[in-house]
Design a protein around this motif. Structure first.
Motif, short mmCIF file in Angstrom:
data_model
loop_
_atom_site.label_atom_id
_atom_site.label_comp_id
_atom_site.label_asym_id
_atom_site.label_seq_id
_atom_site.Cartn_x
_atom_site.Cartn_y
_atom_site.Cartn_z
N MET A 62 0.84 -1.18 0.00
CA MET A 62 0.00 0.00 0.00
C MET A 62 0.88 1.24 0.00
SD MET A 62 -3.20 0.67 2.54
CE MET A 62 -3.58 -1.04 2.34
N ARG A 63 0.66 2.16 -0.91
CA ARG A 63 1.65 3.18 -1.15
C ARG A 63 1.37 4.47 -0.40
NH1 ARG A 63 2.98 2.80 -7.47
NH2 ARG A 63 1.63 4.59 -7.51
N ARG A 64 0.13 4.85 -0.25
CA ARG A 64 -0.13 6.16 0.33
C ARG A 64 -1.61 6.31 0.65
NH1 ARG A 64 0.71 6.04 -4.63
NH2 ARG A 64 2.90 6.54 -4.47
N ALA A 65 -1.93 7.32 1.44
CA ALA A 65 -3.33 7.62 1.69
C ALA A 65 -3.86 8.52 0.59
CB ALA A 65 -3.48 8.31 3.05
N ASN A 66 -5.14 8.42 0.32
CA ASN A 66 -5.76 9.24 -0.70
C ASN A 66 -6.37 10.46 -0.04
OD1 ASN A 66 -6.55 9.91 -3.26
ND2 ASN A 66 -8.45 8.72 -3.18
N VAL A 67 -5.98 11.64 -0.43
CA VAL A 67 -6.45 12.86 0.21
C VAL A 67 -6.87 13.85 -0.86
CG1 VAL A 67 -4.90 12.55 2.17
CG2 VAL A 67 -4.14 13.91 0.23
N ALA A 68 -7.52 14.92 -0.41
CA ALA A 68 -7.95 15.97 -1.32
C ALA A 68 -6.77 16.84 -1.71
CB ALA A 68 -9.03 16.82 -0.65
N PRO A 69 -6.88 17.65 -2.78
CA PRO A 69 -5.79 18.54 -3.18
C PRO A 69 -5.37 19.42 -2.03
CG PRO A 69 -7.47 18.47 -4.88
CD PRO A 69 -8.02 17.72 -3.70
N ALA A 70 -4.06 19.69 -1.93
CA ALA A 70 -3.52 20.44 -0.80
C ALA A 70 -3.88 21.90 -0.86
CB ALA A 70 -2.00 20.28 -0.77
N ASP A 71 -4.12 22.44 -2.02
CA ASP A 71 -4.38 23.87 -2.17
C ASP A 71 -5.71 24.07 -2.87
OD1 ASP A 71 -4.43 26.55 -2.55
OD2 ASP A 71 -2.45 26.70 -3.49
N ARG B 247 4.66 13.09 3.43
CA ARG B 247 3.95 12.02 4.14
C ARG B 247 4.25 10.65 3.54
NH1 ARG B 247 3.46 15.67 7.06
NH2 ARG B 247 5.32 14.54 7.70
N GLU B 248 4.90 10.62 2.37
CA GLU B 248 5.36 9.35 1.82
C GLU B 248 6.69 8.92 2.42
OE1 GLU B 248 3.62 9.27 -2.66
OE2 GLU B 248 5.28 10.64 -2.31
N LEU B 249 7.33 9.83 3.13
CA LEU B 249 8.63 9.55 3.71
C LEU B 249 8.56 9.29 5.21
CD1 LEU B 249 10.63 12.33 1.83
CD2 LEU B 249 10.22 9.96 1.13
N GLU B 250 7.56 9.86 5.87
CA GLU B 250 7.41 9.63 7.30
C GLU B 250 5.96 9.89 7.71
OE1 GLU B 250 8.89 14.08 8.73
OE2 GLU B 250 10.13 12.32 9.13
N GLU C 260 8.88 4.57 12.88
CA GLU C 260 10.29 4.36 12.55
C GLU C 260 10.44 3.34 11.42
OE1 GLU C 260 12.01 3.15 16.19
OE2 GLU C 260 12.19 5.20 17.02
N ARG C 261 9.67 2.25 11.50
CA ARG C 261 9.73 1.24 10.44
C ARG C 261 9.26 1.80 9.11
NH1 ARG C 261 5.93 -2.69 12.96
NH2 ARG C 261 5.83 -3.54 10.83
N PHE C 262 8.22 2.63 9.15
CA PHE C 262 7.73 3.26 7.92
C PHE C 262 8.80 4.14 7.31
CE2 PHE C 262 5.73 6.61 5.49
CZ PHE C 262 4.73 5.95 4.78
N ALA C 263 9.46 4.97 8.13
CA ALA C 263 10.50 5.86 7.63
C ALA C 263 11.68 5.07 7.06
CB ALA C 263 10.97 6.80 8.74
N GLU C 264 12.05 3.97 7.73
CA GLU C 264 13.15 3.15 7.24
C GLU C 264 12.80 2.52 5.89
OE1 GLU C 264 13.71 0.38 10.36
OE2 GLU C 264 14.64 1.82 11.74
N ALA C 265 11.57 1.99 5.78
CA ALA C 265 11.15 1.37 4.52
C ALA C 265 11.07 2.40 3.41
CB ALA C 265 9.80 0.69 4.71
N ALA C 266 10.60 3.61 3.73
CA ALA C 266 10.51 4.67 2.71
C ALA C 266 11.89 5.08 2.23
CB ALA C 266 9.76 5.87 3.28
N ALA C 267 12.86 5.16 3.17
CA ALA C 267 14.22 5.53 2.79
C ALA C 267 14.83 4.47 1.87
CB ALA C 267 15.09 5.72 4.04
N VAL C 268 14.60 3.19 2.18
CA VAL C 268 15.10 2.11 1.33
C VAL C 268 14.47 2.20 -0.06
CG1 VAL C 268 15.10 -0.39 1.00
CG2 VAL C 268 15.64 0.57 3.24
N GLN C 269 13.17 2.48 -0.10
CA GLN C 269 12.46 2.58 -1.38
C GLN C 269 13.01 3.72 -2.22
OE1 GLN C 269 8.22 3.88 -1.51
NE2 GLN C 269 7.85 1.76 -2.16
N ARG C 270 13.24 4.87 -1.63
CA ARG C 270 13.77 6.00 -2.39
C ARG C 270 15.19 5.74 -2.86
NH1 ARG C 270 9.63 8.50 -4.48
NH2 ARG C 270 7.95 8.33 -2.96
N ASP C 271 15.99 5.07 -2.04
CA ASP C 271 17.34 4.72 -2.47
C ASP C 271 17.28 3.72 -3.62
OD1 ASP C 271 20.33 4.75 -1.96
OD2 ASP C 271 19.91 2.62 -1.74
N GLN C 272 16.31 2.82 -3.58
CA GLN C 272 16.13 1.86 -4.67
C GLN C 272 15.83 2.58 -5.98
OE1 GLN C 272 12.89 -0.80 -3.87
NE2 GLN C 272 13.27 -2.09 -5.65
#
Length: 336
Positions: free
Chosen positions: A1-10, A244-247, A276-288
């Motif tokens: 699961m990649r992210r939450a679905n939200v309304a436009p920020a602006d 929010r995709e990073l932490e 912490e696990r989410f941030a670690e997994a996100a960092a690995v994904q971005r490095d990938q």
């Protein structure tokens, strides 16, 4: 699961008519970038062009082996690459990720709006006499194609179409909805490779999460096609991310929704170890993603929805120009 679905920020920006938003983007690009980037034939990358101008020493990790100047290398016993002037007429091809995964944002812009801003910057920075711009947009309902044409009117029409495109309905809100795979990034790159026959600039704007394998050691499914494009073209990969995709913030119980499949999961963000696990997994994904782009030979430009995207682009262009213009010491053996 990649992210939450939200309304436009602006919401204020989203409520503007497409023509008004296009004018705002044009003003932002011309005011903030034009004063910092000079030259009639400006570009996001400094070369390589086609007219030979000499040679310089090979820089490991920066230069492509296919540009090796073997004659000079043999004379000096030091690896050299050919230097060339930038082409006067440039064809730029854009591949824009407009899938549901880009409908997310928790800052000044959402990812889709940031992608359009990046397209605007590329369009205005590569505009010039004889230069042409074409695009392919990946959407849930298929691929929208724009032929390569020159002129400000063509660019503004492309931006207007991107901004006016309907936002996909969240899967959970569609009666009888069943997952249907939208065109993936690898397919879009393959299609672009078939039509981009003339050497030029290829710009891919995406979050690059499409089909990313769970095993970081495995190559991304789009890596091979990016490498094929980089063998002929200059390739710039613009990676769009949201903080929010990073932490995860500590906001208690939330429901995460995958915008492309509709899958939901409740998560308690008060759990420090979970964050912490989410941030670690996100960092690995971005490095990938970074490693896949580096192996493919693309130039990587990360942009964040909570950052100053115009300043990031300016820094990127200046860094590329400094790299291209860096002085090289005299070659050993007495031959320059």
């Amino acid at each position: 699961m990649r992210r939450a679905n939200v309304a436009p920020a602006d919401p204020g920006l989203a409520e503007l008519a497409p023509d008004q938003r296009v004018r705002r983007l044009e003003l932002t690009v011309t005011r903030r970038l034009n004063g910092l980037l000079h030259g009639q034939y400006r570009g996001l990358l400094p070369g390589p062009g086609s007219e030979p101008t000499g040679s310089r020493e090979y820089r490991p990790g920066e230069d492509e082996v296919r540009r090796m100047d073997w004659a000079v290398t043999a004379r000096t016993a030091v690896p050299h690459v050919r230097q060339v002037d930038a082409d006067r007429e440039l064809t730029t091809w854009l591949l824009v990720d407009g899938s549901a995964s880009m409908e997310f944002g928790t800052a000044e812009l959402d990812k889709r709006e940031l992608a359009v801003a990046a397209v605007a910057a590329v369009g205005f920075l590569t505009a010039g006499v004889g230069n042409r711009l074409g695009a392919q947009v990946l959407r849930a309902d298929g691929v929208r194609r724009f032929p390569a044409r020159s002129g400000r009117t063509h660019l503004l029409a492309l931006l207007r179409t991107l901004l006016a495109a309907p936002r996909p309905t969240p899967p959970g809100d569609r009666p009888g909805w069943a997952p249907v795979g939208p065109p993936d990034l690898a397919d879009g790159l393959d299609a672009l490779h078939r039509i981009a026959n003339r050497r030029g600039l290829v710009v891919v704007v995406s979050d690059f999460l499409d089909g990313l394998p769970d095993d970081p050691a495995q190559p991304a499914p789009w890596e091979r096609t990016v490498r094929r494009l980089a063998a002929r073209h200059q390739v710039l990969a613009i990676e769009v991310t949201d903080p929010r995709e990073l932490e995860l913030p500590d906001v208690g119980l939330i429901t995460l929704v995958d915008p492309e499949t509709g899958r939901r999961r409740e998560v308690c963000t008060s759990d420090r170890r979970l964050r912490e696990r989410f941030a670690e997994a996100a960092a690995v994904q971005r490095d990938q993603i970074h490693q896949s782009l580096r192996r493919s030979g693309a130039t990587h430009l990360p942009l964040r929805t909570d950052g100053d995207w115009s300043a990031d682009i300016v820094r990127h262009v200046h860094a590329q120009r400094r790299l291209a213009a860096a002085p090289v010491g005299p070659a050993r053996g007495g031959v320059a």
